[in-house]
Design a protein around this motif. Structure first.
Motif, mmCIF file in Angstrom:
data_model
loop_
_atom_site.group_PDB
_atom_site.id
_atom_site.type_symbol
_atom_site.label_atom_id
_atom_site.label_comp_id
_atom_site.label_asym_id
_atom_site.label_seq_id
_atom_site.Cartn_x
_atom_site.Cartn_y
_atom_site.Cartn_z
ATOM 1 N N GLU A 11 -8.581 -4.131 -4.333
ATOM 2 C CA GLU A 11 -8.646 -3.924 -2.884
ATOM 3 C C GLU A 11 -7.452 -3.105 -2.392
ATOM 4 N N TRP A 47 -7.557 0.269 0.043
ATOM 5 C CA TRP A 47 -6.913 0.538 1.338
ATOM 6 C C TRP A 47 -6.323 1.935 1.344
ATOM 7 N N GLY A 65 -4.755 2.121 6.466
ATOM 8 C CA GLY A 65 -5.811 1.585 5.611
ATOM 9 C C GLY A 65 -5.636 0.094 5.403
ATOM 10 N N ALA A 66 -4.409 -0.318 5.031
ATOM 11 C CA ALA A 66 -4.168 -1.733 4.757
ATOM 12 C C ALA A 66 -4.412 -2.573 6.007
ATOM 13 N N ALA A 72 0.831 -1.204 0.000
ATOM 14 C CA ALA A 72 0.000 0.000 0.000
ATOM 15 C C ALA A 72 0.869 1.260 0.000
ATOM 16 N N GLN A 106 -17.195 -3.574 2.412
ATOM 17 C CA GLN A 106 -16.062 -2.972 1.704
ATOM 18 C C GLN A 106 -16.540 -2.011 0.626
ATOM 19 N N ILE A 125 -8.371 -2.117 7.504
ATOM 20 C CA ILE A 125 -9.401 -2.719 6.654
ATOM 21 C C ILE A 125 -9.268 -4.239 6.648
ATOM 22 N N ASN A 126 -8.030 -4.721 6.562
ATOM 23 C CA ASN A 126 -7.878 -6.170 6.520
ATOM 24 C C ASN A 126 -8.215 -6.815 7.853
#
Ligand SMILES: Nc1ncnc2c1ncn2[C@@H]1O[C@H](COP(=O)(O)OP(=O)(O)OP(=O)(O)O)[C@@H](O)[C@H]1O
Ligand SMILES: [Mg+2]
Lengths: 375, 251
Positions: free
Chosen positions: A280, A284, A299-300, A48, A322, A303-304
C-alpha cells in the motif's frame, strides 16, 4: 511555454499554501478522532516521502519499508512502556508476567533513556537499511530481484516479531495509549493534539530536507542511476554508495514515521510488517506521483483518508477501490496525479477540450522573437 | 619509445565457448590517436568492455599507467583516467544537457561533495565551453531525451571530454551524423590527441581517413594488421575480410 511553466509553478505554490493552511486549520476544525486520523496519515506521509526518494528518484522499488516503519514504532513503544512501569511488579512492562519473565531482556535497557530512544527511532532503521541495502547493491541485484528480496526480508521480520512473546509480546504488540509521557497519558486528547503538530512539523521538515537532497547534482545522480546505472559507472560514479545512502535515509524516515504513527494509533505490532501494508505504501506514492515529493505526501494522506471514510460507509469495498485506483494510475496516469499535473497532462486535456493555446513548434525562437519586440 | 599508456596482452574473452577476442595484443603510447576498424562482430566493442572493466577477460592482462586493471571496478577505472563513449549514444535522458555535462565535469564524484555544493566557477565555465564546442548552447535546458540522435552523439562526446580522461575510448562517434558534423568530430578528436590518448572505433572510412592516424584492423577477435590507412587498405588480408570472398581463418 515559459508562461505555462510559470503558471504551473504558481499552481504548485498554491497547492503548498493550501496544504499548510489545511494543516494549521485542522486542529480547530476537526474533532479529535478525525484529527488523530489525519496525524496518523501524516506519519505515513513521512514513510511515503522516503519511498519517493528511493523509488521515484532512484528507481529502487522496496516492498519492505514496513520493516523500518515497525522498528521505529517498537523503539518508541519500548521507551514509553519502560517509562510507565516503575510502579509495576519487578518494575518491568506488564506483559512480561504473562510469559513468566521477571527480568528485563538486555536489549530493552538502553530504551530507558529518552535521548537514546530519540536517536534509535531513526538510526536503527537507517543502519539496518544501509547494511541490507549495501549487501544487495554491492552484488548488483537490481529491479524486480531487489523488490522480491525486500519482500522476503519483510516476511522474515514479520515472522520473527510475531514469534517473540517473551521479548516483545509477539503478535499482541506493544500498547502505548495507556503509557505515560511527561506525566500525561499518551492517548489523551491533549497529547494527541501535540503529536499531530509534531507530525505536521516533521512532514514539512522531511519534505524540505529531501527537496534539498534531490535538487542539485546529488539528485541528478539518483535520476541517472534510475535511468542508466551502468552508464553512470563509466562516468566515475559509484552507484552502490549513492543507493546505500538513499536507502538508509528512506529507512530512517520510515522509522520516524513509524514512531509517530505508533503514538497516534496507540499500539505497535507485527501488523506493521504485513506484506499488503508495505505494498500500500508504494501505491500511495504511485498515485500521488513518483519523483514529485509533494505527490507522496498527498497520496499517503488522501488515499488513507478516503480509505477510512469508505471503510466506515462500506467496509468491504475499499480493497476494490484501492485496486481500481492503482490500475487507473498505472494505465492512465503513469506519472501519478502530481506528475500528470507537472507534465503535459493539463495542456493535453485542454487541447482535447479545445481551450488550449497552440503550443509553439520552436518555443525558443518564439520566445526570442518576443524578446526582440520588447523595447 | 616511452612506456605505453595502455597495454593489452594476450587478451582472450570467451562467451560460453565463443571467442569474442582471441589472444589480442595492443598498446597505446601517451598522446597517440589510434583508429580501430573491423567488420561487424569483430570484437571491437568487446575490447572496450575489457579495458573499462565491464567484461572480465578469460585470459590476459590489461595494464594502464603501469597498473593492472583486471578486477578493478568500472568507476575506479574511470577515475584512473579512462573515459568511454558508447556505440549507441547513452546520455541521461531525463536530465538536461547542462545537468548531463555537470555530472561529467564534477570532481570529486563523492556523494557529500555533490550534496554540499554546486559546481565551482571553473567547472561552470567548462560546461558552457563544452556546450559551445558541440553546438548545444541553445539546448542547455532541454532534457537530453528530446535531442536528435546526432545531438545525443555530440552530447556524449562532450561528456566524455568533460570527464577529462587521459584515455578516451570512442565507439562509433559519427554514426548518424551529417558529413559536416562528421568532419567536425574528426577535427575535435584530432585536437584532443597529444594532450590525451584517443582510440576511435569507426566503420566510416572517410572519417578514419580524415583522422590521419595509425589504423588497427580487428577481425574475429584478433589483430589482423596495423599501419597507415593506405597500407591497411591495400593489404590483401583486409580486402579479403571486408569483401568476404573466403571463409578462411586468418589466425
Ligand atoms: N555478452 C555477450 N555474450 C555473448 N556474446 C557476445 C556478448 N557480447 C558480444 N558478444 C559477441 O561477441 C562478438 C563481438 O561483438 P562486439 O560487439 O565486440 O563486435 P563489434 O566489433 O563491436 O561489432 P559492431 O561493429 O557490430 O559494433 C559478436 O559476435 C557478439 O555477438
Ligand atoms: Mg561495436
Amino acid at each position: 511555454m515559459l508562461q505555462a511553466f510559470q503558471q504551473r509553478r504558481w499552481s504548485l505554490v498554491l497547492l503548498w499554501v493550501l496544504i499548510v493552511a489545511a494543516i494549521i486549520a485542522a486542529p480547530a476544525v476537526l474533532p479529535v478522532f478525525r484529527l488523530n486520523l489525519l496525524g496518523r496519515f501524516l506519519s505515513l506521509a513521512i514513510v511515503a516521502l522516503g519511498i519517493d526518494l528511493i523509488w521515484g528518484f532512484t528507481g529502487l522499488l522496496s516492498l519492505g519499508q514496513g520493516i523500518f516503519f515497525a522498528l521505529g514504532g517498537y523503539a518508541m513503544a519500548m521507551y514509553l512502556q519502560l517509562n510507565s512501569s516503575a510502579d509495576l511488579p519487578n518494575g518491568i512492562p506488564e506483559f512480561f508476567s504473562l510469559y513468566g519473565v521477571n527480568r528485563l531482556p538486555g536489549f530493552w535497557e538502553p530504551f530507558h533513556s529518552p535521548v537514546f530512544t530519540l536517536v534509535a527511532i531513526w538510526l536503527i532503521p537507517a543502519v539496518l537499511a544501509a547494511v541490507l541495502g549495501n549487501l544487495v547493491f554491492r552484488n548488483r541485484i537490481k529491479g524486480v530481484y531487489f523488490s522480491i528480496l525486500t519482500q522476503a526480508a519483510l516476511l522474515v521480520f514479520f515472522n520473527f516479531f510475531n514469534g517473540q512473546q517473551k521479548l516483545i509480546n509477539g503478535t499482541n504488540g506493544l500498547k502505548t495509549d495507556v503509557t505515560q509521557l511527561f506525566g500525561q497519558m499518551v492517548g489523551s486528547p491533549e497529547m494527541q493534539r501535540g503529536f499531530f503538530w509534531l507530525t505536521a512539523v516533521v512532514v514539512i521538515l522531511a519534505w524540505l530536507f529531501l527537496r534539498w537532497v534531490v535538487r542539485g547534482r546529488f539528485g541528478d545522480v539518483l535520476i541517472a542511476i534510475r535511468d542508466d546505472e551502468p552508464r553512470l559507472r563509466f562516468a566515475g560514479y559509484n552507484p552502490t554508495l549513492f543507493k546505500t545512502i538513499v536507502f538508509a535515509v528512506a529507512g530512517g524516515l520510515a522509522g520516524v514515521g513509524g514512531a509517530l504513527y505508533t503514538v497516534q494509533s496507540g499500539i505497535v505490532s507485527p501488523q506493521f510488517m504485513t506484506v499488503p501494508f508495505s505494498i500500500e505504501m508504494v501505491i500511495w506514492v504511485a498515485v500521488g506521483g513518483r519523483g514529485t515529493l509533494v505527490g507522496a505526501i498527498l497520496g499517503a494522506v488522501v488515499i488513507n483518508y478516503a480509505k477510512s471514510l469508505v471503510s466506515e460507509a462500506m467496509p468491504q469495498s475499499w480493497l476494490f477501490i484501492q485496486g481500481g485506483l492503482f490500475i487507473l494510475v498505472v494505465t492512465a496516469l503513469p506519472e501519478g496525479v502530481i506528475g500528470w499535473f507537472r507534465g503535459d497532462g493539463p495542456r493535453n486535456w485542454m487541447n482535447r477540450l479545445g481551450i488550449a493555446r497552440r503550443s509553439p513548434t520552436y518555443p525558443r525562437l518564439e520566445r526570442e522573437g518576443q524578446q526582440e519586440v520588447q523595447p | 619509445m616511452t612506456q605505453p599508456l595502455l597495454e593489452l596482452r594476450q587478451i582472450t574473452v570467451s562467451f560460453d565457448g565463443f571467442l569474442a577476442l582471441r589472444d589480442l595484443n595492443l598498446s597505446l603510447q601517451p598522446g597517440e590517436l589510434r583508429a580501430v576498424i573491423g567488420p561487424n562482430g569483430a570484437g571491437k566493442t568487446t575490447f572496450l568492455d575489457v579495458i573499462t572493466g565491464k567484461t572480465a577477460p578469460t585470459e590476459g592482462a590489461v595494464v594502464f599507467k603501469g597498473r593492472s586493471l583486471i578486477g578493478t571496478l568500472e568507476h575506479r577505472i574511470a577515475r584512473l583516467g579512462i573515459g568511454r563513449k558508447f556505440q549507441s549514444p547513452r546520455v541521461f535522458e531525463k536530465l538536461s544537457v547542462q545537468e548531463n555535462l555537470a555530472l561529467a565535469v564534477s570532481q570529486p564524484k563523492q556523494p557529500w561533495s555533490l550534496l554540499l555544493g554546486g559546481l565551482n566557477g571553473q567547472q561552470r565555465d567548462r560546461v558552457q565551453q563544452l556546450m559551445s564546442i558541440v553546438n548545444l548552447q541553445n539546448r542547455a535546458d532541454w532534457v537530453a531525451g528530446a535531442l536528435s540522435h546526432g545531438q545525443k552523439q555530440w552530447l556524449e562526446i562532450a561528456m566524455l571530454v568533460g570527464q577529462d580522461p587521459d584515455l578516451l575510448l570512442v565507439d562509433e562517434p559519427v554514426a548518424g551524423l551529417t558529413d559536416e558534423e562528421t568532419d567536425l568530430t574528426a577535427d575535435l578528436l584530432k585536437s584532443l590527441a597529444g594532450d590525451h590518448t584517443v582510440l576511435v572505433i569507426e566503420h566510416d572510412m572517410e572519417f578514419i581517413r580524415r583522422l590521419d592516424s595509425p589504423v588497427t584492423v580487428l577481425h574475429q577477435g584478433h589483430v589482423l594488421c596495423e599501419g597507415k590507412m593506405d597500407q591497411v587498405q591495400a593489404d590483401p588480408r583486409v580486402i579479403e575480410v571486408y569483401l568476404g570472398t573466403t571463409e578462411e581463418d586468418n589466425g
